[in-house]
Write a protein that holds these residues in place. Structure first.
Motif, PDB file in Angstrom:
ATOM      1  N   GLN A  99       0.808  -1.222   0.000  1.00  0.00           N
ATOM      2  CA  GLN A  99       0.000   0.000   0.000  1.00  0.00           C
ATOM      3  C   GLN A  99       0.842   1.274   0.000  1.00  0.00           C
ATOM      4  O   GLN A  99       0.302   2.358  -0.238  1.00  0.00           O
ATOM      5  CB  GLN A  99      -0.928   0.006   1.226  1.00  0.00           C
ATOM      6  CG  GLN A  99      -1.868  -1.177   1.297  1.00  0.00           C
ATOM      7  CD  GLN A  99      -2.828  -1.229   0.122  1.00  0.00           C
ATOM      8  OE1 GLN A  99      -3.250  -0.200  -0.393  1.00  0.00           O
ATOM      9  NE2 GLN A  99      -3.165  -2.442  -0.317  1.00  0.00           N
ATOM     10  N   GLY A 100       2.131   1.156   0.281  1.00  0.00           N
ATOM     11  CA  GLY A 100       2.997   2.330   0.244  1.00  0.00           C
ATOM     12  C   GLY A 100       3.684   2.582   1.571  1.00  0.00           C
ATOM     13  O   GLY A 100       3.067   2.496   2.635  1.00  0.00           O
ATOM     14  N   ARG A 101       4.997   2.890   1.494  1.00  0.00           N
ATOM     15  CA  ARG A 101       5.786   3.122   2.717  1.00  0.00           C
ATOM     16  C   ARG A 101       5.437   4.464   3.362  1.00  0.00           C
ATOM     17  O   ARG A 101       5.471   4.602   4.583  1.00  0.00           O
ATOM     18  CB  ARG A 101       7.274   3.064   2.388  1.00  0.00           C
ATOM     19  CG  ARG A 101       7.896   1.655   2.285  1.00  0.00           C
ATOM     20  CD  ARG A 101       7.453   0.903   1.024  1.00  0.00           C
ATOM     21  NE  ARG A 101       8.071  -0.414   0.904  1.00  0.00           N
ATOM     22  CZ  ARG A 101       9.200  -0.632   0.227  1.00  0.00           C
ATOM     23  NH1 ARG A 101       9.835   0.363  -0.368  1.00  0.00           N
ATOM     24  NH2 ARG A 101       9.694  -1.859   0.144  1.00  0.00           N
ATOM     25  N   LYS A 102       5.135   5.492   2.538  1.00  0.00           N
ATOM     26  CA  LYS A 102       4.747   6.786   3.102  1.00  0.00           C
ATOM     27  C   LYS A 102       3.478   6.636   3.934  1.00  0.00           C
ATOM     28  O   LYS A 102       3.393   7.171   5.046  1.00  0.00           O
ATOM     29  CB  LYS A 102       4.531   7.805   1.978  1.00  0.00           C
ATOM     30  CG  LYS A 102       4.021   9.164   2.462  1.00  0.00           C
ATOM     31  CD  LYS A 102       3.743  10.097   1.300  1.00  0.00           C
ATOM     32  CE  LYS A 102       3.095  11.404   1.777  1.00  0.00           C
ATOM     33  NZ  LYS A 102       2.815  12.326   0.654  1.00  0.00           N
ATOM     34  N   SER A 147      12.682   1.357   4.921  1.00  0.00           N
ATOM     35  CA  SER A 147      12.271   0.889   3.596  1.00  0.00           C
ATOM     36  C   SER A 147      11.979   2.061   2.662  1.00  0.00           C
ATOM     37  O   SER A 147      12.357   2.056   1.491  1.00  0.00           O
ATOM     38  CB  SER A 147      11.026  -0.008   3.709  1.00  0.00           C
ATOM     39  OG  SER A 147      11.311  -1.167   4.456  1.00  0.00           O
ATOM     40  N   TRP A 148      11.282   3.079   3.186  1.00  0.00           N
ATOM     41  CA  TRP A 148      11.007   4.264   2.370  1.00  0.00           C
ATOM     42  C   TRP A 148      12.318   4.937   1.954  1.00  0.00           C
ATOM     43  O   TRP A 148      12.492   5.331   0.802  1.00  0.00           O
ATOM     44  CB  TRP A 148      10.141   5.255   3.144  1.00  0.00           C
ATOM     45  CG  TRP A 148       9.841   6.492   2.338  1.00  0.00           C
ATOM     46  CD1 TRP A 148       8.787   6.666   1.487  1.00  0.00           C
ATOM     47  CD2 TRP A 148      10.607   7.695   2.279  1.00  0.00           C
ATOM     48  NE1 TRP A 148       8.862   7.917   0.903  1.00  0.00           N
ATOM     49  CE2 TRP A 148       9.966   8.567   1.362  1.00  0.00           C
ATOM     50  CE3 TRP A 148      11.774   8.127   2.904  1.00  0.00           C
ATOM     51  CZ2 TRP A 148      10.448   9.836   1.068  1.00  0.00           C
ATOM     52  CZ3 TRP A 148      12.272   9.394   2.610  1.00  0.00           C
ATOM     53  CH2 TRP A 148      11.612  10.234   1.708  1.00  0.00           C
ATOM     54  N   TYR A 223       6.724   2.037  -3.244  1.00  0.00           N
ATOM     55  CA  TYR A 223       6.144   0.721  -2.941  1.00  0.00           C
ATOM     56  C   TYR A 223       7.209  -0.368  -3.052  1.00  0.00           C
ATOM     57  O   TYR A 223       8.266  -0.171  -3.653  1.00  0.00           O
ATOM     58  CB  TYR A 223       5.004   0.397  -3.915  1.00  0.00           C
ATOM     59  CG  TYR A 223       3.901   1.419  -3.957  1.00  0.00           C
ATOM     60  CD1 TYR A 223       2.763   1.262  -3.172  1.00  0.00           C
ATOM     61  CD2 TYR A 223       3.994   2.532  -4.782  1.00  0.00           C
ATOM     62  CE1 TYR A 223       1.737   2.202  -3.214  1.00  0.00           C
ATOM     63  CE2 TYR A 223       2.976   3.482  -4.830  1.00  0.00           C
ATOM     64  CZ  TYR A 223       1.848   3.302  -4.041  1.00  0.00           C
ATOM     65  OH  TYR A 223       0.847   4.235  -4.086  1.00  0.00           O
ATOM     66  N   GLY A 224       6.872  -1.530  -2.457  1.00  0.00           N
ATOM     67  CA  GLY A 224       7.686  -2.709  -2.674  1.00  0.00           C
ATOM     68  C   GLY A 224       7.239  -3.377  -3.958  1.00  0.00           C
ATOM     69  O   GLY A 224       7.872  -3.268  -4.993  1.00  0.00           O
ATOM     70  N   ALA A 384       9.960  -6.796  -1.133  1.00  0.00           N
ATOM     71  CA  ALA A 384       9.386  -7.289   0.134  1.00  0.00           C
ATOM     72  C   ALA A 384      10.226  -6.828   1.322  1.00  0.00           C
ATOM     73  O   ALA A 384      10.318  -7.521   2.326  1.00  0.00           O
ATOM     74  CB  ALA A 384       9.277  -8.811   0.118  1.00  0.00           C
ATOM     75  N   ARG A 385      10.795  -5.638   1.225  1.00  0.00           N
ATOM     76  CA  ARG A 385      11.739  -5.176   2.246  1.00  0.00           C
ATOM     77  C   ARG A 385      11.087  -5.073   3.629  1.00  0.00           C
ATOM     78  O   ARG A 385      11.592  -5.621   4.615  1.00  0.00           O
ATOM     79  CB  ARG A 385      12.322  -3.822   1.835  1.00  0.00           C
ATOM     80  CG  ARG A 385      13.379  -3.302   2.797  1.00  0.00           C
ATOM     81  CD  ARG A 385      13.981  -1.996   2.291  1.00  0.00           C
ATOM     82  NE  ARG A 385      14.617  -2.189   0.996  1.00  0.00           N
ATOM     83  CZ  ARG A 385      15.847  -2.668   0.827  1.00  0.00           C
ATOM     84  NH1 ARG A 385      16.566  -2.989   1.897  1.00  0.00           N
ATOM     85  NH2 ARG A 385      16.363  -2.812  -0.363  1.00  0.00           N
ATOM     86  N   SER A 386       9.959  -4.356   3.738  1.00  0.00           N
ATOM     87  CA  SER A 386       9.316  -4.181   5.046  1.00  0.00           C
ATOM     88  C   SER A 386       8.841  -5.513   5.616  1.00  0.00           C
ATOM     89  O   SER A 386       8.957  -5.758   6.822  1.00  0.00           O
ATOM     90  CB  SER A 386       8.130  -3.224   4.923  1.00  0.00           C
ATOM     91  OG  SER A 386       8.563  -1.927   4.574  1.00  0.00           O
TER      92      SER A 386
END
Length: 461
Positions: A99-102, A147-148, A223-224, A384-386
């Motif tokens: 869904q987004g790191r921000k 991640s961001w 995003y991832g 898939a970092r986070s």
């Protein structure tokens, strides 16, 4: 003995100042103006986020006691926080990738602000809800922001080595300077201004709100894997496969869990270790001294990572061995230094020795954070970092919950011995990671060498 605290703090302060001021061009990384603006924006946000976290830490236990809760009830509240981080961590990590790191960073701010508001209620269920929200926020703090940063850094095509500069500065400020200032500010709110133990939580909410405003106004989304065809379960399985199929990722996760597990255990153990006979010790001042030692470690880390000839995988082996040795001091002093016969009083001679060892451990913590961040940026796949980073926190949270549940079941020397063993195992795993990384690089370069050997005879003709 009071002069000993000031002496340690003063010496560490002078070393930190000398280390920062003595940096030469060889210790610095030349960067561009766009990168500096990007880095400074992130550092402001990260410092505000950490201020929101550090302001709460010293007063959580104290606040619960003012509401009349005993050690058992408070222990259950703490276990709820770590358990929440373990259960919901991978879910929020996967949501951040998709869904987004921000959005995830904004969610962290909202979740932690709500957690702060629950501290106004003395009701146990409301406080339990606050701990659950705090556990979710912690998972987002230690995955989504990094991640961001990595994704945005790469999206803007900045030099890969510049990441280490942002990492080291973030730890120097967020886990060092901000922690010290937050401790002093919280002490002023509670003791000097007599605003009560809830005041630091209200201040934390204000800092988090300011940081959220900066994120919403100046950060872009990344995003991832935004693919619509991948649901959370598919992302979860993909992250598990990535860890199982790549030994480097698995080793990195094990190293992180072992070190952080020892670090969080140390947080619970240093107070009884320094005051086994109810000695009067200045907890706030000692905490500030530890944070100063962590600043020193991050300052050293920035120098180490600025040198291309030094590999993170190499020097971290030494860091883990030193950290393991530093936590053996409580064991050694228990055998070699006789305990004082009278209770109370100032810190003992054994306590002084242990304080020096604990400062050494905190310096290792300061080196660990930017170094592990750099290794994560190298080895963890972006899509898939986070999710993977929160996978790493599952064994950590299980371990901390077990320690909290059995904190009175084992002698303190056994607990420190267990931490030392974990850290020594981490050094062995780090050695293995270094060998695999070197082997991978050699294999990656071998096709280029073969191609050059084929081309060279043509140039001679």
């Amino acid at each position: 003995m009071e002069a000993f605290y000031y002496m340690v703090f003063g010496v560490l302060g002078m070393i930190v100042a000398a280390t920062e001021l003595s940096k030469s061009n060889k210790d610095r990384i030349n960067t561009s103006q766009p990168f500096n603006s990007f880095k400074n924006n992130y550092l402001v946000v990260y410092s505000l986020m950490m201020a929101g976290d550090w302001l709460q830490g010293p007063y959580v236990y104290y606040l619960y006691t003012t509401y009349g809760y005993g050690k058992g009830d408070i222990g259950q509240l703490f276990i709820a926080g770590f358990g929440s981080s373990m259960l919901f961590g991978t879910i929020v990590g996967s949501l951040a990738d998709k869904q987004g790191r921000k959005r995830a960073c904004v969610t962290y701010c909202i979740t932690y602000i709500l957690s702060c508001f629950t501290k106004h209620s003395p009701h146990y269920k409301v406080l339990m809800l606050g701990r659950i929200l705090g556990g979710i926020a912690t998972s987002l703090l230690f995955s989504s922001f990094e991640s961001w940063l990595v994704a945005e850094h790469n999206k803007r095509n900045f030099d890969q080595q510049w990441l280490s500069l942002t990492f080291s500065k973030a730890i120097f400020l967020g886990n060092g300077l901000v922690a010290i200032i937050s401790g002093l500010f919280g002490n002023m709110l509670v003791d000097t201004l007599s605003l009560g133990p809830v005041a630091p939580f209200d201040a934390a909410a204000c800092f988090l709100a300011i940081g959220m405003a900066i994120i919403m106004s100046s950060w872009t989304e990344n995003y991832g894997d935004p693919s619509e065809s991948k649901d959370l379960l598919t992302q979860f399985k993909g992250a598990a496969v990535a860890i199982a199929s790549d030994e480097k990722i698995a080793l990195l996760g094990a190293i992180q869990s072992l070190f952080e597990g020892s670090m969080y255990t140390f947080v619970f153990l240093w107070t009884p270790a320094l005051s086994p006979n109810d000695e009067e010790i200045p907890h706030g001042f000692i905490f500030a001294t530890f944070m100063l030692a962590s600043m020193l470690g991050s300052s050293f880390a920035s120098r180490l990572m600025a040198r291309s000839s030094l590999k993170v995988e190499g020097y971290m082996q030494i860091v883990f061995v030193v950290s393991a040795a530093s936590l053996t001091l409580p064991i050694l002093t228990s055998f070699l230094v006789p305990p004082p016969e009278e209770k109370g009083g100032g810190i003992s001679f054994a306590g002084c020795l242990q304080l020096l060892g604990f400062c050494t451990f905190e310096a290792c913590v300061g080196i660990f954070w930017p170094s592990i961040m750099k290794m994560r940026s190298q080895y963890i796949p972006e899509e898939a970092r986070s999710t993977i980073m929160n996978f790493f926190r599952i064994p950590l949270n299980i371990f901390v919950c077990i320690v909290l549940y059995n904190v009175n079941a084992f002698p303190i020397t056994v607990m420190f011995g267990m931490c030392s063993i974990f850290l020594f195992v981490a050094s062995i795993l780090q050695r293995r990671l270094s060998v695999i990384a070197d082997k991978t690089k050699t294999e990656d370069w071998s096709p280029l060498r073969e191609r050059d050997e084929e081309v060279t005879p043509l140039t001679d003709v």
